[in-house]
Motif scaffolding. Structure first.
Motif, short mmCIF file in Angstrom:
data_model
loop_
_atom_site.label_atom_id
_atom_site.label_comp_id
_atom_site.label_asym_id
_atom_site.label_seq_id
_atom_site.Cartn_x
_atom_site.Cartn_y
_atom_site.Cartn_z
N SER A 144 -6.26 6.12 6.11
CA SER A 144 -5.46 5.98 7.34
C SER A 144 -4.65 4.68 7.31
N SER A 145 -5.25 3.62 6.77
CA SER A 145 -4.55 2.34 6.70
C SER A 145 -3.37 2.42 5.73
N PHE A 146 -3.54 3.15 4.65
CA PHE A 146 -2.43 3.34 3.71
C PHE A 146 -1.26 4.01 4.42
N PHE A 188 2.38 2.65 5.37
CA PHE A 188 3.53 3.45 4.96
C PHE A 188 4.48 3.67 6.14
N THR A 189 3.91 4.03 7.28
CA THR A 189 4.73 4.26 8.48
C THR A 189 5.39 2.96 8.94
N MET A 190 4.64 1.85 8.93
CA MET A 190 5.22 0.58 9.31
C MET A 190 6.36 0.20 8.38
N GLY A 191 6.18 0.47 7.09
CA GLY A 191 7.24 0.19 6.12
C GLY A 191 8.50 0.98 6.41
N ARG A 192 8.35 2.21 6.86
CA ARG A 192 9.53 3.02 7.17
C ARG A 192 10.18 2.58 8.47
N VAL A 193 9.40 2.08 9.40
CA VAL A 193 9.99 1.51 10.62
C VAL A 193 10.82 0.28 10.25
#
Length: 364
Positions: free
Chosen positions: A217-219, A223-228
Motif C-alpha cells: 500500500s505504501s508503494f 506512486f500516487t503522490m509521485g503522479r500528483v
C-alpha cells in the motif's frame, strides 16, 4: 501458487495486448465518435468485475481476466489518444500526468477496498464495479472529439485572440515508433512486475503478511503522490528531463533493495521506486508526442509494447522466485537499466538523422 497467480497477470495482459493491437484505428475514424467505445469498455469492465468472485474454476477466472484486460486496453488507448487529440504537443504533459495520477489513485484504493471487505469479496468487487459507472454516464452527455476536429472549449475566447496554429507533425520514422514501443514495454514491465510481486517477495524476505500488505500500500501511495507532484512538474520541466530523472531514480531505488537486504532496503527502495516510477509513463508518452503524431494507430502500437511488458515480466518473476528471493528484484533492475539505454538511444537520435517533429522540437 505463484505460478497460478502469474497466469492471471498473463491472461489480463494478453487481453490487453489483443485490444491494443486491434482498437487503435477505431479511434482514428473521422466519422466515428470515440465516446461509445469508451463507454463499452467501462461497462464490460464493470460487469466482468462483478463476476470475478463467482468464477468457480481456474479456466473461467482466466477467461474473465482476459476480458477485463481487453476492456482495459480499449479504454487506455482511447483515453490517451483523445487526450493528445485535445491538448497538442508540449501542452499535453500536465494533463497526461493528471490522467495517470488517477490510475495511481485507483491502484492505491482498490486493495484497501478488497482488504476492508474481508471474506465478502463479492461486495468489494461489486462496489469497485459500481464506481466505474458514473464515468460512463458522464461520457454519454459530453461531446466526443474526432480526428482533425477542434474540441469544444469550456472557456470563453478573448475577443482579440488569434486562432492557435498547431505544429506540423508526421507519423514518424518506424525506428522511432519501434524504440518507443520497446521503451514502454520495459517501463511497464518494471511497474507490473514490482507492483504485482513485491508482496510475495517481501514475505519471502521475512516480513509478516501485515507488514507486506502495508509495504504494498505504501508503494502505491508513493506512486500516487509521485503522479500528483508530476502534474505540477510537467508544467515546468521538459518531458526528456523528467523521464531521465525518473529512470535514474528507479534504477537507484531497485539497486537499494538488491544491495541492502531485509526490511530497511525493502521500505526505502519501495517508496523511492514508487515516487520515481510514477511519472515514467506520462512523461514518456509526452516525449513520444514530440517525435511522432500520436494517432490512434501509433498509440495502439505503444500500448501493445506496454501490454507485452505487463504480461511477460510478472510471468518471469513468478518462475524466478524458486531461484532465490533476490532474483525477482535483479530482473526488475536489469529491465530498468535496459530501458534507460533505450531512452538514451532515443534522445541522442542515433538513427537516420531522426529529429523531433514540427516546432515542438524546441521542447526536447
Amino acid at each position: 501458487e505463484p505460478e497460478a497467480l502469474g497466469l492471471l497477470f498473463t491472461a489480463r495482459g494478453f487481453g490487453y495486448l489483443l485490444a491494443a493491437l486491434t482498437c487503435g484505428r477505431l479511434y482514428d475514424r473521422r466519422h466515428q465518435p470515440a465516446h461509445p467505445l469508451l463507454i463499452t469498455a467501462i461497462v464490460v469492465m464493470a460487469v466482468s468485475m462483478v463476476l470475478v468472485p463467482w468464477m468457480a474454476s481456474r479456466a473461467s477466472l482466466l477467461a474473465i481476466m482476459l476480458v477485463i484486460g481487453a476492456a482495459q486496453g480499449l479504454l487506455d488507448v482511447g483515453n490517451n489518444t483523445l487526450l493528445v487529440r485535445i491538448h497538442d504537443g508540449a501542452k499535453v504533459a500536465p494533463f497526461m500526468a493528471a490522467l495517470h495520477c488517477f490510475y495511481g489513485v485507483g491502484a492505491m484504493v482498490s486493495p484497501v477496498v478488497v482488504e476492508a471487505a474481508g471474506a465478502q469479496l463479492e461486495w468489494a468487487y461489486a462496489g469497485l464495479a459500481l464506481a466505474l459507472l458514473p464515468a460512463a454516464a458522464w461520457l454519454l452527455v459530453i461531446p466526443s472529439p474526432r480526428p482533425g476536429s477542434t474540441p469544444p472549449s469550456f472557456a470563453s475566447p478573448k475577443p482579440d485572440a488569434k486562432p492557435e496554429t498547431k505544429p506540423e507533425t508526421t507519423p514518424g520514422h518506424p525506428a522511432i515508433v519501434g524504440a518507443f514501443v520497446v521503451l514502454f514495454g520495459l517501463c511497464q514491465a518494471a511497474e507490473a512486475g514490482f507492483g504485482g510481486w513485491i508482496y510475495v517477495v517481501s514475505t519471502e524476505a521475512g516480513l509478516s503478511t501485515g507488514s507486506a500488505a502495508r509495504l504494498l500500500s505504501s508503494f502505491w501511495a508513493a506512486f500516487t503522490m509521485g503522479r500528483v507532484l508530476a502534474i505540477v512538474a510537467a508544467t515546468r520541466i521538459q518531458p526528456k528531463l523528467m523521464l531521465a530523472a525518473d529512470l535514474l531514480g528507479s534504477v537507484l531505488a531497485v539497486a537499494v533493495i538488491v544491495v541492502v537486504p531485509g526490511p530497511t532496503g525493502l521500505w526505502i527502495g519501495s517508496l523511492a521506486l514508487g515516487l520515481s516510477l510514477a511519472s515514467v509513463f506520462p512523461a514518456a508518452l509526452a516525449l513520444a508526442g514530440t517525435y511522432v503524431r500520436l494517432t490512434g494507430a501509433v498509440t495502439s502500437r505503444i500500448f501493445v509494447g506496454a501490454s507485452a511488458g505487463t504480461m511477460v515480466m510478472p510471468w518471469l518473476i513468478g518462475h524466478s522466485l524458486a531461484l532465490g528471493q533476490q532474483v525477482p528484484m535483479l530482473l526488475v533492475l536489469i529491465d530498468l537499466v535496459v530501458a534507460s539505454g533505450v531512452f538514451l538511444v532515443i534522445v541522442t537520435r542515433c538513427w537516420l538523422g531522426a529529429q523531433p517533429t514540427g516546432t515542438i522540437s524546441s521542447q526536447v
